[in-house]
Scaffold this motif. Structure first.
Motif, PDB file in Angstrom:
ATOM      1  N   ILE A  66      47.350 -29.688 -30.680  1.00 46.47           N
ATOM      2  CA  ILE A  66      47.957 -28.792 -29.963  1.00 46.47           C
ATOM      3  C   ILE A  66      46.546 -27.647 -29.755  1.00 46.47           C
ATOM      4  O   ILE A  66      46.389 -26.556 -28.809  1.00 46.47           O
ATOM      5  CB  ILE A  66      48.814 -28.362 -30.157  1.00 46.47           C
ATOM      6  CG1 ILE A  66      49.281 -26.885 -29.338  1.00 46.47           C
ATOM      7  CG2 ILE A  66      48.776 -27.282 -31.529  1.00 46.47           C
ATOM      8  CD1 ILE A  66      50.122 -28.196 -27.426  1.00 46.47           C
ATOM      9  N   ALA A  67      45.306 -27.586 -30.427  1.00 49.95           N
ATOM     10  CA  ALA A  67      44.351 -26.565 -30.702  1.00 49.95           C
ATOM     11  C   ALA A  67      43.440 -27.007 -29.579  1.00 49.95           C
ATOM     12  O   ALA A  67      43.017 -25.769 -29.694  1.00 49.95           O
ATOM     13  CB  ALA A  67      43.699 -26.684 -32.061  1.00 49.95           C
ATOM     14  N   ALA A  68      43.559 -27.924 -29.510  1.00 46.00           N
ATOM     15  CA  ALA A  68      42.187 -28.075 -28.332  1.00 46.00           C
ATOM     16  C   ALA A  68      43.038 -27.249 -26.944  1.00 46.00           C
ATOM     17  O   ALA A  68      41.740 -26.934 -26.154  1.00 46.00           O
ATOM     18  CB  ALA A  68      42.316 -30.237 -27.706  1.00 46.00           C
ATOM     19  N   ASN A  69      44.543 -27.410 -26.586  1.00 42.06           N
ATOM     20  CA  ASN A  69      44.534 -26.410 -25.641  1.00 42.06           C
ATOM     21  C   ASN A  69      43.778 -24.933 -25.972  1.00 42.06           C
ATOM     22  O   ASN A  69      43.746 -24.390 -24.895  1.00 42.06           O
ATOM     23  CB  ASN A  69      45.813 -26.259 -25.338  1.00 42.06           C
ATOM     24  CG  ASN A  69      46.817 -27.417 -25.555  1.00 42.06           C
ATOM     25  OD1 ASN A  69      46.140 -28.348 -23.793  1.00 42.06           O
ATOM     26  ND2 ASN A  69      46.994 -28.316 -25.815  1.00 42.06           N
ATOM     27  N   TYR A  70      43.113 -24.255 -27.082  1.00 46.26           N
ATOM     28  CA  TYR A  70      42.782 -23.291 -27.033  1.00 46.26           C
ATOM     29  C   TYR A  70      41.426 -22.896 -26.705  1.00 46.26           C
ATOM     30  O   TYR A  70      40.715 -21.891 -27.246  1.00 46.26           O
ATOM     31  CB  TYR A  70      43.370 -22.349 -28.400  1.00 46.26           C
ATOM     32  CG  TYR A  70      44.420 -21.869 -27.810  1.00 46.26           C
ATOM     33  CD1 TYR A  70      45.165 -20.476 -26.633  1.00 46.26           C
ATOM     34  CD2 TYR A  70      46.295 -23.248 -28.371  1.00 46.26           C
ATOM     35  CE1 TYR A  70      46.591 -20.650 -26.568  1.00 46.26           C
ATOM     36  CE2 TYR A  70      46.662 -23.361 -27.500  1.00 46.26           C
ATOM     37  CZ  TYR A  70      47.802 -21.924 -26.977  1.00 46.26           C
ATOM     38  OH  TYR A  70      48.850 -21.827 -26.596  1.00 46.26           O
ATOM     39  N   GLN A  71      40.265 -24.595 -26.520  1.00 44.63           N
ATOM     40  CA  GLN A  71      39.258 -24.102 -26.022  1.00 44.63           C
ATOM     41  C   GLN A  71      39.049 -23.804 -24.920  1.00 44.63           C
ATOM     42  O   GLN A  71      39.998 -23.520 -24.445  1.00 44.63           O
ATOM     43  CB  GLN A  71      38.887 -26.067 -26.549  1.00 44.63           C
ATOM     44  CG  GLN A  71      38.657 -26.363 -28.110  1.00 44.63           C
ATOM     45  CD  GLN A  71      38.245 -27.807 -28.053  1.00 44.63           C
ATOM     46  OE1 GLN A  71      37.459 -27.813 -26.984  1.00 44.63           O
ATOM     47  NE2 GLN A  71      38.085 -28.640 -28.849  1.00 44.63           N
TER      48      GLN A  71
END
Length: 362
Positions: free
Chosen positions: A285-290
């Motif tokens: 999910i963290a990749a969505n906040y790149q």
């Protein structure tokens, strides 16, 4: 100082834990060995460990696993009411490369603990989710014993109170910290010694709460992105941050009055995350906040000697604002795509006439 090994996959609690080949099967069995201050526990595999609350009674323990592309070892708190994963009866524990979840608190310090016990620790490369609060009591420490949260991802549930509570001596770096729909601060500083700092972090207080509190309260905030419900940054020293909130962008440290943008601060501009609405409990999910390339945060931070981002991408050392040579705000550095084709090259071809050349990509 000794190192002990644990593997749920192939360990045996009847073994000594002294070598990888003699790994223990459970974390509880290692803590029963009578370890000494400064010892290390290395988790060898990426299994799930569900052992209820574990007490830490030795100082400066390191619990580590080198996170791989496959994931991290998981420590499941069981999600009972008022549960906690660690009872921290001492201080200085380092948690490195661990996923921890399903508890009211990550760390609980009992009121009967010695003065100062359990009040400072380190998170590095950790993924923490489905947790209500970081600690059951304020982080304290002192000038030489600061809690640090570095290169970690923290997803808090909507508990309706302050999620990270500190009386000072806390540093946050290259971390993504969010709450699902919080009504209070993500980071609350009750201290008076101006020793809470945040750099290259992304803070998100998800819409849905009715907060009028600042999302981040700290003595110094630099190169961060702050987004969501409530006011933005409460600090007397804030520079090069992007703030987009539904309240006031800046307050003073004590929340007594509104503040204003300082050098390099950007207000009310969409940071252009890949997917700002994404929620979940997996590390992906963290990749969505790149950041997208067009983000106003790309290239508008200021170099401060931190050369990598949350995922290990290199941060540039500084150049013209907005250029590839300048670092980005927030926990992720935008990675520019590279052209696989080089420039045209011209080379003579001796077997042919001098007027014949071959144009090729290098």
């Amino acid at each position: 100082m000794a190192t002990y090994y644990v593997s749920k996959l192939f360990g045996d609690d009847g073994d000594s834990g002294a070598t990888p080949a003699l790994a223990k099967k459970t974390l509880g069995s290692v803590f029963g060995l009578g370890m000494a201050d400064g010892d290390t526990i290395e988790i060898l595999d990426e299994s799930t460990y569900s052992e209820n609350t574990i007490e830490i009674d030795i100082a400066n323990l390191t619990l580590t696993h080198t996170a791989s592309h496959l994931g991290r070892p998981k420590i499941n708190g069981g999600d009972a009411p008022s549960s906690y994963i660690w009872k921290h009866n001492t201080s200085g524990t380092t948690f490195q490369g661990i996923e921890m979840y399903n508890a009211a608190y990550l760390i609980r310090r009992e009121a009967t603990s010695p003065t100062g016990a359990g009040t400072w620790f380190h998170l590095s490369g950790c993924f923490i989710h489905d947790i209500n609060y970081l600690t059951s009591a304020n982080i304290v420490g002192d000038s030489g014993k600061k809690t640090s949260i570095n290169e970690s991802i923290l997803y808090f549930r909507d508990a309706g109170v302050d999620y990270i509570r500190t009386e000072g001596n806390l540093t946050l770096r290259n971390s993504l910290i969010t709450a699902s729909a919080g009504d209070e601060k993500l980071v609350t500083d009750f201290g008076t010694n101006n020793t809470v700092t945040a750099s290259y972090c992304t803070f998100i207080n998800r819409p849905g709460g009715s907060s009028t509190e600042p999302i981040v309260q700290a003595s110094k905030v630099i190169n961060c992105i702050v987004s969501g419900s409530g006011d933005g940054i409460a600090s007397d020293d804030h520079t090069y941050n992007l703030v987009i909130v539904d309240g006031n962008s800046f307050r003073n440290h004590d929340d007594d009055s509104n503040g204003s943008a300082a050098t390099g601060d950007i207000e009310d501009e969409d940071p252009l995350f890949v997917d700002a609405a994404a929620i979940g409990s997996t590390i992906s999910i963290a990749a969505n906040y790149q950041l997208q390339e067009e983000s106003p945060a790309v290239g508008y931070a200021t170099p401060i000697g931190i050369f990598f981002d949350l995922t290990g991408n290199v941060r540039p050392e500084g150049g013209d604002p907005g250029s590839e040579a300048n670092p980005d705000m927030g926990c992720f550095e935008y990675v520019y795509s590279t052209d696989p084709w080089g420039p045209y090259g011209v080379e003579p071809s001796p077997p042919f006439s001098s007027t014949f050349v071959i144009n090729s990509y290098l």
